[in-house]
Design an enzyme around this catalytic site. Sequence first.
Site, PDB file in Angstrom:
ATOM      1  N   LYS A 176       0.844  -1.202   0.000  1.00 41.81           N
ATOM      2  CA  LYS A 176       0.000   0.000   0.000  1.00 41.81           C
ATOM      3  C   LYS A 176       0.875   1.246   0.000  1.00 41.81           C
ATOM      4  O   LYS A 176       0.583   2.230  -0.694  1.00 41.81           O
ATOM      5  CB  LYS A 176      -0.958  -0.031   1.207  1.00 41.81           C
ATOM      6  CG  LYS A 176      -2.094  -1.037   0.997  1.00 41.81           C
ATOM      7  CD  LYS A 176      -2.877  -1.390   2.252  1.00 41.81           C
ATOM      8  CE  LYS A 176      -3.830  -2.549   1.935  1.00 41.81           C
ATOM      9  NZ  LYS A 176      -4.595  -3.031   3.074  1.00 41.81           N
TER      10      LYS A 176
ATOM     11  N   GLN B  65      -5.040  -1.720   9.188  1.00 43.33           N
ATOM     12  CA  GLN B  65      -4.886  -3.048   8.596  1.00 43.33           C
ATOM     13  C   GLN B  65      -5.510  -4.119   9.498  1.00 43.33           C
ATOM     14  O   GLN B  65      -5.243  -4.169  10.693  1.00 43.33           O
ATOM     15  CB  GLN B  65      -3.391  -3.333   8.361  1.00 43.33           C
ATOM     16  CG  GLN B  65      -3.107  -4.622   7.616  1.00 43.33           C
ATOM     17  CD  GLN B  65      -3.604  -4.625   6.178  1.00 43.33           C
ATOM     18  OE1 GLN B  65      -3.702  -3.586   5.534  1.00 43.33           O
ATOM     19  NE2 GLN B  65      -3.944  -5.788   5.668  1.00 43.33           N
TER      20      GLN B  65
ATOM     21  N   ASP C 295     -11.473   2.282   3.202  1.00 39.57           N
ATOM     22  CA  ASP C 295     -11.814   0.865   3.057  1.00 39.57           C
ATOM     23  C   ASP C 295     -13.316   0.680   2.820  1.00 39.57           C
ATOM     24  O   ASP C 295     -13.758  -0.385   2.409  1.00 39.57           O
ATOM     25  CB  ASP C 295     -11.483   0.112   4.362  1.00 39.57           C
ATOM     26  CG  ASP C 295     -10.106  -0.519   4.368  1.00 39.57           C
ATOM     27  OD1 ASP C 295      -9.679  -1.013   3.314  1.00 39.57           O
ATOM     28  OD2 ASP C 295      -9.470  -0.509   5.436  1.00 39.57           O
TER      29      ASP C 295
HETATM   30  N1  GUN Z   1      -6.766  -7.019   5.564  1.00 38.93           N
HETATM   31  C1  GUN Z   1      -6.911  -7.768   4.436  1.00 38.93           C
HETATM   32  N2  GUN Z   1      -7.517  -7.032   3.466  1.00 38.93           N
HETATM   33  C2  GUN Z   1      -7.743  -5.805   3.992  1.00 38.93           C
HETATM   34  C3  GUN Z   1      -8.331  -4.608   3.477  1.00 38.93           C
HETATM   35  O1  GUN Z   1      -8.777  -4.534   2.336  1.00 38.93           O
HETATM   36  N3  GUN Z   1      -8.366  -3.552   4.336  1.00 38.93           N
HETATM   37  C4  GUN Z   1      -7.888  -3.624   5.613  1.00 38.93           C
HETATM   38  N4  GUN Z   1      -7.991  -2.533   6.370  1.00 38.93           N
HETATM   39  N5  GUN Z   1      -7.357  -4.721   6.123  1.00 38.93           N
HETATM   40  C5  GUN Z   1      -7.277  -5.800   5.304  1.00 38.93           C
END
Ligand code: GUN
Length: 285
Positions: free
Chosen positions: A53, A97, A120
């Site tokens: 990211k 996350q 998200d």
């Molecule tokens: N963990 C696995 N996929 C994601 C996601 O798309 N967003 C977040 N915040 N955590 C994750």
Amino acid sequence: MANIIDGKAVSASVKEKIAKETAALKEKYGINIGLAVVIVGDDPASRIYVNNKKKACEAVGFESYEYALSADTTQEELLALVDKLNNDDKVNGILVQLPLPKHLDEKAVINSISPEKDVDAFHPVNVGKIMIGEYSFLPCTPAGIMELIASTGVEIKGKECVVVGRSNIVGKPMSMLLLHESGTVTICHSKTNDLAEHCRKADILVVAVGVPKLVTGDMIKEGAVVIDVGMNRLENGKLCGDVDFDSAKEKASFITPVPGGVGPMTIAMLMKNTLTAAKIKHGIA
Ligand code: GUN
């Protein structure tokens, strides 16, 4: 023999567009876009996702602010950080996350993120907006899948769409997005009777359950578009999807590989949501 949907290429083209728009916003209005990424503990998979990211932010011209907290961080400490980020003008998007360590209340943390910065689209306000089709942010994986389907040129309107999996992150919002495009949507899950029969009806089949090779070629309609959201690590260390790629590709017209299909799209859509958050904040959207 199916056409392979190249998630990396579609993702690169989405990110390229975002980079151009980001540069233009900087030049025209002096806007700098920032994404805060919070990681708690040292889960290796989460670390890889977070690094990817951050790399994507760099590639499109965003600032990324990483907050790496120790595994014993308390709920109060985490909520205090989210509160600080909610009020930080440099931060347009906040991503915590998941999964969080077990002692932390994930739901409370998600609920504490300002909906305007919830890139998200996990906050109940944004989830509700998805139900009524009035969204600013789309959840990243389903939104990425919509881009992949669009890249095939196959129209969704009137098609039989089957979503296997009912998670809050993928299955449920995916079904809504397909419905908004006038697909006829069936949601299957672990208690569905005769999964194979439902899958065989699908013109568009999205599988997001986390079971390696659950869907095999004999469960797929000739000419279907098959989207595999699975990312399973086999005992031999190899990655594999929820669809048995080798048998499915003989029946599908288009199919996503694992890796290199849905995965790269999720991060591209996170960048898109962060750009959208910045545009809304500055009254440009
Ligand atoms: N963990 C696995 N996929 C994601 C996601 O798309 N967003 C977040 N915040 N955590 C994750």
